[in-house]
Design an enzyme around this catalytic site. Structure first.
Site, PDB file in Angstrom:
ATOM      1  N   PRO A 185      -0.096   1.955  -5.508  1.00  0.00           N
ATOM      2  CG  PRO A 185       0.645   4.245  -5.929  1.00  0.00           C
ATOM      3  CD  PRO A 185      -0.070   2.935  -6.405  1.00  0.00           C
ATOM      4  N   GLY A 186       0.902   1.477  -2.181  1.00  0.00           N
ATOM      5  CA  GLY A 186       0.689   1.542  -0.913  1.00  0.00           C
ATOM      6  C   GLY A 186       1.326   2.640  -0.413  1.00  0.00           C
ATOM      7  CB  SER A 187       2.024   4.289   2.659  1.00  0.00           C
ATOM      8  OG  SER A 187       1.723   3.203   3.845  1.00  0.00           O
ATOM      9  CG  MET A 188       7.545   5.909   2.258  1.00  0.00           C
ATOM     10  SD  MET A 188       8.599   6.733   3.242  1.00  0.00           S
ATOM     11  CE  MET A 188       7.443   7.240   4.376  1.00  0.00           C
ATOM     12  CG  HIS A 213      -5.325   7.514  -6.315  1.00  0.00           C
ATOM     13  ND1 HIS A 213      -6.129   7.192  -5.319  1.00  0.00           N
ATOM     14  CD2 HIS A 213      -4.434   8.346  -6.301  1.00  0.00           C
ATOM     15  CE1 HIS A 213      -5.925   8.096  -4.413  1.00  0.00           C
ATOM     16  NE2 HIS A 213      -4.943   9.035  -5.164  1.00  0.00           N
ATOM     17  N   GLY A 214      -4.582   4.267  -4.753  1.00  0.00           N
ATOM     18  CA  GLY A 214      -3.674   4.300  -3.819  1.00  0.00           C
ATOM     19  C   GLY A 214      -4.418   3.861  -2.487  1.00  0.00           C
ATOM     20  CB  ALA A 215      -2.957   3.774   0.860  1.00  0.00           C
ATOM     21  N   GLY A 216      -4.916   6.123   0.179  1.00  0.00           N
ATOM     22  CA  GLY A 216      -5.595   7.068   0.606  1.00  0.00           C
ATOM     23  C   GLY A 216      -5.239   7.846   1.805  1.00  0.00           C
ATOM     24  CB  SER A 257       2.526  -1.531  -4.294  1.00  0.00           C
ATOM     25  OG  SER A 257       3.095  -0.360  -3.574  1.00  0.00           O
TER      26      SER A 257
END
Lengths: 482, 138
Positions: A379-382, A405-408, A386
């Site tokens: 998942p990315g941020s809002m 696991h994501g953008a961080g 993603s």
């Protein structure tokens, strides 16, 4: 702050801190990042924390961080390390307070265009159906006996109760249940914090998000995963709620007291650990597994309520919501990997803010995806993209079958709130065609896209380093935040 | 003297706590935790609707403080209350016996996952005060 000159470049996206960097290191540390990312990463204490991890007893091959790394407690977020089994240690600091925080992705049969007329009503109804925000209670009223069943048996028990089916179980990492889940190792405080939270999102960075697939990178794998361009999909990001947080708190305290008995000293209390075979280590492992089972059951319960709402709003024309996959990104599991000597052996792999990414042919990948590698959901941020990725064979060799696991996060919550107001974030997203439902405007500001790293760059590094490959890119159209 | 203030942290909440004695340090930390849980915690009516007894043993003051805050956090979450007052019957470097008084609330502003040991180290300052940083996982 670590000096870049202390790092050795293995290839353009992999760097090493040699085992001789600090006297107590048992293994080297390896960092997946571009040079530009690395220059940012050294600004916080992520790499010092990684070096601390490399000093834990029984650590194997190398301690890794992914490009979405940032400073955490004990382990950095984005960290992967494996302890020899059964002679190594287990550390709650290598798993995190939100045990089995993870993501699942539901596939719909609809295109963005087909859903568009119903989107507003769907958003309003979903916001009511999936309780979000701080300490909210869920709609499932569990007795103490039934909570113990969830802790012991995870999703298969919840499915038997009518909240899912075999088709779901088959598409969850570890089939939604770690067999050593031990309800008796979970304190009454932990059970008290979690008993009314099954089927709830929580706050912070947790969300339900409706996305559309904007690009397919690998048609063959996408077809095998049941994904197509323009398709609407739904992501669920949450974990074990107050129950898991309390399990971590309880057992760090126990392990801190027990370390002396085993002659273990650690450079940071948050790395408290015990031998896997010790009573304290086994008890934490049993409690951690129980909390992981609760988290999978939580995402399953949310899936049930999303499916119900979907059908209420769209009727039969909405079709079925099937599970692509459910991945854990805060967990420790016993897996078989090659050590530095090339010999395969069992290890207790700790992933904290990192996703399992097993490659094609691995027996733990469900047969329906086995030829293509395990689906990985990033998942990315809002307001950003993603990704759906697939695990690779080289990931097995390079990083114990793991990826990011994501953008961080890159900006503090306070800094984000100072930089932007929640109302502005909501309006900006609305202008981009993204509807947002949130109970807290301050919470929206904290989770503003600018507070996160560039997810595209993170995923580019992961692919270039060979630890996962891109399958599909997603863009958000509706977000429900805690 | 007892006081607290929030500092910068990338993902979570970091707090500096000071007290001229251990009880004031612990009380300040409690106030700081409450301020994260509820922004209005300082102005809530002090109606003692919930009471809880806390008994803790730990290896040192630092672990004792973290464990105390963790206990309050768990009780706040389970009972949905803000514990605005603490009475210590014993508080030395290794053990704590106390009674908490709290007011029930309808919800919280922030979800505090845990109180961490990260950066926590109770030390005496040159002026003879106790001081530590506490980081909350949010």
């Amino acid at each position: 702050m670590m000096d870049l000159r202390d790092l050795r470049r293995i290839h353009p996206y992999l760097w090493e801190i040699p085992a001789g960097y600090r006297e107590d290191m048992r293994i080297p540390c390896r960092i997946f990042a571009s040079k530009e990312m690395l220059e940012e990463i050294v600004k916080d204490r992520s790499l010092e924390q990684l070096v601390n991890v490399s000093a834990l007893p029984g650590m194997q091959k190398a301690a890794y961080v992914m490009p979405d790394v940032h400073e955490g407690y004990g382990f950095p977020i984005g960290g992967v390390a494996a302890a020899a089994w059964p002679d190594g240690v287990i550390s709650p600091g290598g798993i995190g307070y939100d045990i089995n925080c993870g993501v699942r992705l539901l596939k719909t049969e609809l295109s963005h265009q087909e859903l568009q007329p119903h989107l507003r009503r769907l958003g309003e109804r979903l916001y009511m159906a999936v309780p979000s925000g701080v300490g909210k209670s869920g709609f499932i009223k569990l007795s103490k006996e039934h909570l113990d069943k969830v802790l012991e048996k995870g999703v298969p028990w919840l499915a038997d109760m009518g909240y899912g089916g075999e088709e779901d179980i088959d598409c969850i990492e570890s089939r939604g249940c770690l067999e050593n889940g031990d309800p008796s190792a979970v304190s009454s405080h932990a059970k008290g914090r979690g008993i009314d939270q099954l089927g709830t999102l929580g706050a912070g960075n947790h969300f339900v998000e409706i996305d559309r697939i904007t690009h397919i990178y690998d048609q063959e794998t996408a077809s095998a995963f049941g994904l197509f361009e323009g398709q609407v999909v739904i992501q669920i990001h949450t974990g074990s709620r107050g129950l898991g947080h309390q399990v971590a708190t309880d057992h760090i305290k126990v392990l801190l007291g027990a370390m002396r008995k085993y002659g273990i000293t650690v450079p940071d209390r948050e790395l408290a650990c015990a031998p896997l075979t010790s009573p304290e280590g086994k008890e934490y492992a049993g409690a951690m597994a129980a909390a992981a089972n609760f988290a999978w059951a939580n995402r399953q319960a949310i899936t049930f309520f999303i499916r119900k709402t979907w059908h209420e709003v769209l009727g039969d024309q909405g079709g079925h919501l099937s599970l692509l996959y459910d991945v854990a990104h805060n967990i420790a599991k016993v897996e078989e990997h090659r050590g530095e000597d090339g010999v395969r052996r069992k290890m207790a792999v700790h992933r904290k803010g990192a996703t399992r990414a097993f490659g094609p042919g691995h027996p733990e990948v469900t047969p329906r995806y086995r030829n293509f590698g395990q689906p990985v959901i990033i998942p990315g941020s809002m307001g950003t993209a993603s990704y759906v990725l697939a695990g690779t064979e080289s990931s097995m060799e390079l990083a114990f079958g793991s990826c990011c696991h994501g953008a961080g996060r890159q900006m503090s919550r306070h800094a984000a709130k100072r930089a932007v107001r929640g109302e502005r974030v909501r309006d900006d997203l609305h202008q981009q065609g993204i509807q947002v439902y949130s109970g807290s405007m301050a919470g929206l500001a904290e989770e503003a896209p600018m507070a996160y790293k560039d997810v595209d760059a993170v995923v580019d590094v992961v692919e270039a380093a060979g630890i996962a490959k891109k399958v599909a890119k997603l863009r958000p159209i509706l977000v429900i935040k805690g | 003297m007892q006081r607290y203030r929030y500092l910068e942290h990338t993902a979570d909440v970091r707090m500096l706590v000071e007290g001229s004695e251990l009880p004031s340090l612990f009380s300040a930390a409690l106030e700081g935790l409450n301020g994260i849980l509820r922004k209005d915690s300082g102005t809530l009516p002090r109606q003692p609707e919930e009471e809880a007894r806390v008994e803790l043993e730990a290896v040192d003051e630092t672990a004792l403080l973290v464990d105390f805050l963790s206990e309050v956090l768990a009780l706040s979450s389970i009972r949905r209350a803000v514990f605005f007052q603490v009475e210590f019957s014993t508080l030395d470097g290794r053990s704590l016996y106390a009674t908490l008084h709290g007011k029930r609330v309808d919800g919280f502003d922030e979800e505090v996952k845990a109180v961490t040991y990260h950066e926590a180290e109770v030390k005496l300052t040159g002026e003879g005060d106790y001081r530590t940083v506490i980081v909350f996982d949010i």
